[in-house]
Design an enzyme around this catalytic site. Structure first.
Site, PDB file in Angstrom:
ATOM      1  N   ILE A 148       0.825  -1.226   0.000  1.00  0.00           N
ATOM      2  CA  ILE A 148       0.000   0.000   0.000  1.00  0.00           C
ATOM      3  C   ILE A 148       0.845   1.256   0.000  1.00  0.00           C
ATOM      4  O   ILE A 148       0.327   2.370  -0.094  1.00  0.00           O
ATOM      5  CB  ILE A 148      -0.977   0.040   1.200  1.00  0.00           C
ATOM      6  N   GLY A 149       2.126   1.117   0.117  1.00  0.00           N
ATOM      7  CA  GLY A 149       2.954   2.323   0.085  1.00  0.00           C
ATOM      8  C   GLY A 149       4.425   1.952   0.144  1.00  0.00           C
ATOM      9  O   GLY A 149       4.794   0.824   0.483  1.00  0.00           O
ATOM     10  N   LYS A 150       5.235   2.924  -0.213  1.00  0.00           N
ATOM     11  CA  LYS A 150       6.678   2.692  -0.252  1.00  0.00           C
ATOM     12  C   LYS A 150       7.340   4.048  -0.065  1.00  0.00           C
ATOM     13  O   LYS A 150       6.877   5.058  -0.591  1.00  0.00           O
ATOM     14  CB  LYS A 150       7.035   2.113  -1.620  1.00  0.00           C
ATOM     15  N   GLY A 151       8.407   4.065   0.726  1.00  0.00           N
ATOM     16  CA  GLY A 151       9.169   5.309   0.877  1.00  0.00           C
ATOM     17  C   GLY A 151      10.619   5.037   0.576  1.00  0.00           C
ATOM     18  O   GLY A 151      10.950   4.098  -0.163  1.00  0.00           O
ATOM     19  N   CYS A 152      11.498   5.839   1.147  1.00  0.00           N
ATOM     20  CA  CYS A 152      12.929   5.638   0.919  1.00  0.00           C
ATOM     21  C   CYS A 152      13.493   4.560   1.830  1.00  0.00           C
ATOM     22  O   CYS A 152      14.602   4.074   1.619  1.00  0.00           O
ATOM     23  CB  CYS A 152      13.691   6.928   1.200  1.00  0.00           C
ATOM     24  N   ALA A 154      11.359   1.955   3.512  1.00  0.00           N
ATOM     25  CA  ALA A 154      10.480   0.835   3.852  1.00  0.00           C
ATOM     26  C   ALA A 154       9.415   0.620   2.802  1.00  0.00           C
ATOM     27  O   ALA A 154       9.139   1.509   1.998  1.00  0.00           O
ATOM     28  CB  ALA A 154       9.795   1.138   5.186  1.00  0.00           C
ATOM     29  N   ALA A 155       8.846  -0.588   2.839  1.00  0.00           N
ATOM     30  CA  ALA A 155       7.634  -0.864   2.049  1.00  0.00           C
ATOM     31  C   ALA A 155       6.536  -1.192   3.051  1.00  0.00           C
ATOM     32  O   ALA A 155       6.799  -1.784   4.104  1.00  0.00           O
ATOM     33  CB  ALA A 155       7.876  -2.033   1.109  1.00  0.00           C
ATOM     34  N   VAL A 156       5.321  -0.781   2.719  1.00  0.00           N
ATOM     35  CA  VAL A 156       4.210  -0.981   3.644  1.00  0.00           C
ATOM     36  C   VAL A 156       3.153  -1.860   2.972  1.00  0.00           C
ATOM     37  O   VAL A 156       2.797  -1.626   1.807  1.00  0.00           O
ATOM     38  CB  VAL A 156       3.607   0.369   4.083  1.00  0.00           C
ATOM     39  N   ASP A 344      10.326  15.441   9.851  1.00  0.00           N
ATOM     40  CA  ASP A 344      10.072  15.034   8.463  1.00  0.00           C
ATOM     41  C   ASP A 344       8.581  15.147   8.156  1.00  0.00           C
ATOM     42  O   ASP A 344       8.002  14.279   7.499  1.00  0.00           O
ATOM     43  CB  ASP A 344      10.564  13.595   8.264  1.00  0.00           C
TER      44      ASP A 344
HETATM   45  N1  LIG Z   1      -0.438   2.717   8.574  1.00  0.00           N
HETATM   46  C1  LIG Z   1      -0.524   2.945   7.272  1.00  0.00           C
HETATM   47  N2  LIG Z   1      -1.685   2.805   6.624  1.00  0.00           N
HETATM   48  C2  LIG Z   1      -1.777   3.022   5.302  1.00  0.00           C
HETATM   49  N3  LIG Z   1      -0.745   3.398   4.528  1.00  0.00           N
HETATM   50  C3  LIG Z   1       0.462   3.557   5.104  1.00  0.00           C
HETATM   51  C4  LIG Z   1       0.635   3.345   6.502  1.00  0.00           C
HETATM   52  N4  LIG Z   1       1.924   3.595   6.818  1.00  0.00           N
HETATM   53  C5  LIG Z   1       2.515   3.954   5.673  1.00  0.00           C
HETATM   54  N5  LIG Z   1       1.656   3.926   4.646  1.00  0.00           N
HETATM   55  C6  LIG Z   1       1.951   4.241   3.227  1.00  0.00           C
HETATM   56  O1  LIG Z   1       3.291   3.877   2.970  1.00  0.00           O
HETATM   57  C7  LIG Z   1       4.048   5.024   2.539  1.00  0.00           C
HETATM   58  C8  LIG Z   1       5.459   4.908   3.041  1.00  0.00           C
HETATM   59  O2  LIG Z   1       5.460   4.810   4.450  1.00  0.00           O
HETATM   60  P1  LIG Z   1       6.533   5.588   5.312  1.00  0.00           P
HETATM   61  O3  LIG Z   1       6.452   7.037   5.001  1.00  0.00           O
HETATM   62  O4  LIG Z   1       6.329   5.213   6.730  1.00  0.00           O
HETATM   63  O5  LIG Z   1       7.866   4.952   4.704  1.00  0.00           O
HETATM   64  P2  LIG Z   1       9.340   5.524   4.739  1.00  0.00           P
HETATM   65  O6  LIG Z   1      10.182   4.700   3.828  1.00  0.00           O
HETATM   66  O7  LIG Z   1       9.790   5.626   6.154  1.00  0.00           O
HETATM   67  O8  LIG Z   1       9.111   6.956   4.102  1.00  0.00           O
HETATM   68  P3  LIG Z   1      10.171   8.135   3.865  1.00  0.00           P
HETATM   69  O9  LIG Z   1      10.583   8.034   2.439  1.00  0.00           O
HETATM   70  O10 LIG Z   1       9.335   9.369   4.143  1.00  0.00           O
HETATM   71  O11 LIG Z   1      11.276   7.925   4.839  1.00  0.00           O
HETATM   72  C9  LIG Z   1       3.271   6.208   3.090  1.00  0.00           C
HETATM   73  O12 LIG Z   1       3.503   7.383   2.357  1.00  0.00           O
HETATM   74  C10 LIG Z   1       1.849   5.723   2.937  1.00  0.00           C
HETATM   75  O13 LIG Z   1       1.426   5.869   1.604  1.00  0.00           O
END
Ligand SMILES: Nc1ncnc2c1ncn2[C@@H]1O[C@H](COP(=O)(O)OP(=O)(O)OP(=O)(O)O)[C@@H](O)[C@H]1O
Length: 567
Positions: A148-152, A154-156, A344
């Site tokens: 459902i999501g991905k950042g720099c 982690a993947a969620v 952030d």
């Molecule tokens: N609890 C949640 N419920 C639904 N979607 C989520 C949840 N947590 C994260 N996501 C989705 O996953 C994406 C990435 O999560 P997150 O920002 O925690 O990852 P990250 O890799 O730490 O990000 P960054 O690149 O900001 O460091 C979020 O932008 C969001 O779209």
């Protein structure tokens, strides 16, 4: 000037001196009376409302005791010179101050009322839907769905917890996260995730090694929003500090994410892994990957969307927009009180759901860049370039963006997140964030006059709050608490505010008591929304008279605030 006129002028002067916080200059003025004509007109002095209000009692007391001493020592005549008119005016000035004594008493009562209100609302903790459960500390406890999501970092993935399906006798479980149906309403664009009520965030571990201790050490900030039961107490990871360094954790708050479970496990091959993040996989799964074999997993509630996704398809109505800005400020204030700076904040790191009335509820998430060091609080020693100043460079407050490293240099983050909220308000009210790269303003160099105006349908008080939050100088910028108070007053206290600009604090206490009674009796906000009710609880449980007065000062003098208030 008749005696009557002189008395009324003196009393008026005494009162306005108090109200405007000018006791110190007034005391000086009184000392200079001799041989001079008293000017009752406005003394010219530039005062910032946030600085003059808190100091006034000190000056008030100094002036009163100085006056009393002069009267007793017979120095009165010497002080005011021979003119009877001056003496009358000065005496009346004393009477004016005497009346203030009464107000001072009222103040004390108001402070006491505030403390009682605060205590009453602090007792009621914000609940987390998950009660203590013995399971959920292994990846195998979950059914993982799609990404459902991905950042720099982690993947969620969406997830469900079959272990938590309630048996006949068991009422509380992770499933309550989805079955609290009276609290959540679906949105056509962002339906509530019912089959997968949880979200599992799989961190990418490229440098920490594969021991639990190393993982915890390098990713400990992610655990800041963890519940006390998130980590298995007697297992491999422990929150009590035996295993690795553990940062501060935040108590539950309606506008801050909760991490229900955190555990380490071997990195699995989840949907989309090979296509989307092959490089961070361990060699076991991709011979070219550079990731470690084990990593950290965080279990949270699955939210329908991020703030950015929501704003992509909707522009909130005026009131909802104000409520959204206020929720962010409440979340930031909660973090500040625990000595935590998120560092952030951006619309991707804010998750959104809807209450039963369809009002958006926001939670701040992704604490990977936060400052939560027990030793330094919100002040980070910035000794060298290697010290991380936080996440998104575009949304770095000026005091952070302009800091140059060196011995003894400290970056104060106490108002940096509030600044970021100010910039996000543009997005909430339908404008692009003026600080987004590549063509936006730069935190390090922008002028306040370059800030674009918000759309005309943005409430005037919100416009004022945003303008104040984006002040370059953090000393002139309100804290998240004061900015939140301004919006609370704007939303629910405007009528009370009309009577408050004469510093009638007893009325302020009455108004607060009414608010508390309303929230206590109703359990809902003025228009029946649980988001509003939570906001009012936050307001009342953090009530502090000086912060409130500062907020009133900003609102009352708001129109004159382009740079400073000239009295
Ligand atoms: N609890 C949640 N419920 C639904 N979607 C989520 C949840 N947590 C994260 N996501 C989705 O996953 C994406 C990435 O999560 P997150 O920002 O925690 O990852 P990250 O890799 O730490 O990000 P960054 O690149 O900001 O460091 C979020 O932008 C969001 O779209």
């Amino acid at each position: 000037m008749s005696v009557k006129h002189a008395v009324s002028r003196g009393m008026e002067l005494g009162r306005s001196v108090f109200q405007l916080g000018l006791l110190k200059p007034a005391a000086r003025l009184a000392a200079k009376f001799r041989g001079e004509r008293l000017r009752v007109g406005q003394p010219s002095r530039t005062v910032q409302p946030q600085t003059f209000l808190p100091a006034r009692y000190r000056y008030y007391r100094m002036s009163l005791s100085g006056l009393a001493a002069q009267l007793q020592s017979g120095g009165f005549r010497r002080l005011v010179g021979g003119s009877p008119r001056n003496r009358v005016v000065f005496l009346a000035f004393g009477v004016g101050l005497g009346l203030i004594e009464q107000q001072f008493e009222d103040d004390r009562k108001s402070v006491a009322a505030c403390q009682q209100i605060q205590a009453m609302f602090k007792k009621k903790k914000f609940e987390t839907p998950l009660k203590s459960f013995v399971s959920g500390y292994k990846l195998e406890d979950y059914v993982i769905g799609k990404q459902i999501g991905k950042g720099c970092n982690a993947a969620v993935y969406e997830a469900a917890a079959p272990f938590a399906v309630p048996r006949e006798s068991e009422k509380c479980s992770l499933v309550e996260l989805k079955s609290n149906s009276n609290e959540q309403s679906a949105s056509p664009q962002f339906p509530y995730p019912t089959i997968y009520p949880l979200a599992v965030k799989m961190m990418w571990n490229m440098g920490a090694g594969s021991s639990s201790e190393a993982i915890l050490n390098s990713m400990s900030q992610e655990l800041v929003p963890a519940t006390p039961h998130a980590l298995k107490q007697e297992g491999e990871l422990s929150l009590n500090g035996h295993f690795g360094w553990v940062p501060k954790t935040v108590p539950a708050h309606p506008n801050v994410i909760r991490v229900y479970r955190a555990f380490t496990a071997d990195v699995p091959l989840l949907p989309g892994a090979v296509e989307e993040y092959p490089d961070v996989l361990p060699t076991r799964l991709n011979p070219m990957g550079v990731g470690n074999n084990r990593t950290l997993f965080l279990v949270m509630k699955n939210y329908p969307c991020t703030l950015r996704q929501y704003l992509h398809v909707c522009t909130p109505a005026r009131k909802d927009g104000t409520l959204m800005a206020l929720q962010l400020l409440e979340g930031v204030d909660h973090l500040c009180r625990q000595g935590i700076a998120h560092r952030d904040l951006k619309s991707d790191n804010i998750l959104l759901e809807f209450d039963s009335g369809g009002c958006p509820r926001l939670v701040i998430t992704d604490f990977g860049c936060c400052l939560a060091d027990k030793s330094c609080g919100l002040e980070l020693p910035y000794n060298g370039r290697w010290v991380s100043r936080g996440g998104n460079a575009c949304l770095m407050a000026p005091e952070v963006a302009t800091a140059t490293p060196g011995p003894g240099v400290v970056i104060d983050y106490s108002k940096a997140d509030a600044w970021a909220v100010g910039s996000i308000c543009y997005e909430i009210f339908g404008e692009p964030n003026p600080f987004y790269c590549p063509h936006g303003l730069e935190g390090r160099s922008y002028q306040e006059t370059q800030l674009p105006t918000l759309p005309t349908n943005t409430p005037a008080d919100v416009q004022l709050v945003v303008r104040l939050l984006l002040r370059r100088n953090p000393k002139k910028r309100p804290s998240a608490r004061v900015a939140a108070n301004m919006l609370h007053l704007s939303l629910w206290g405007r009528r009370a505010l009309a009577t408050l600009d004469r510093a009638k604090l007893s009325e302020l206490a009455d108004w607060l008591l009414c608010q508390s009674a309303f929230v206590l009796l109703n359990g809902r906000g003025p228009s029946g929304s649980s988001v509003e009710a939570d906001l009012q609880r936050c307001f009342l449980s953090n009530i502090d008279l000086e912060d409130l007065r500062t907020a009133i000062g900003f609102l009352v003098y708001g129109q004159q605030l382009s740079s400073a208030v000239t009295l």
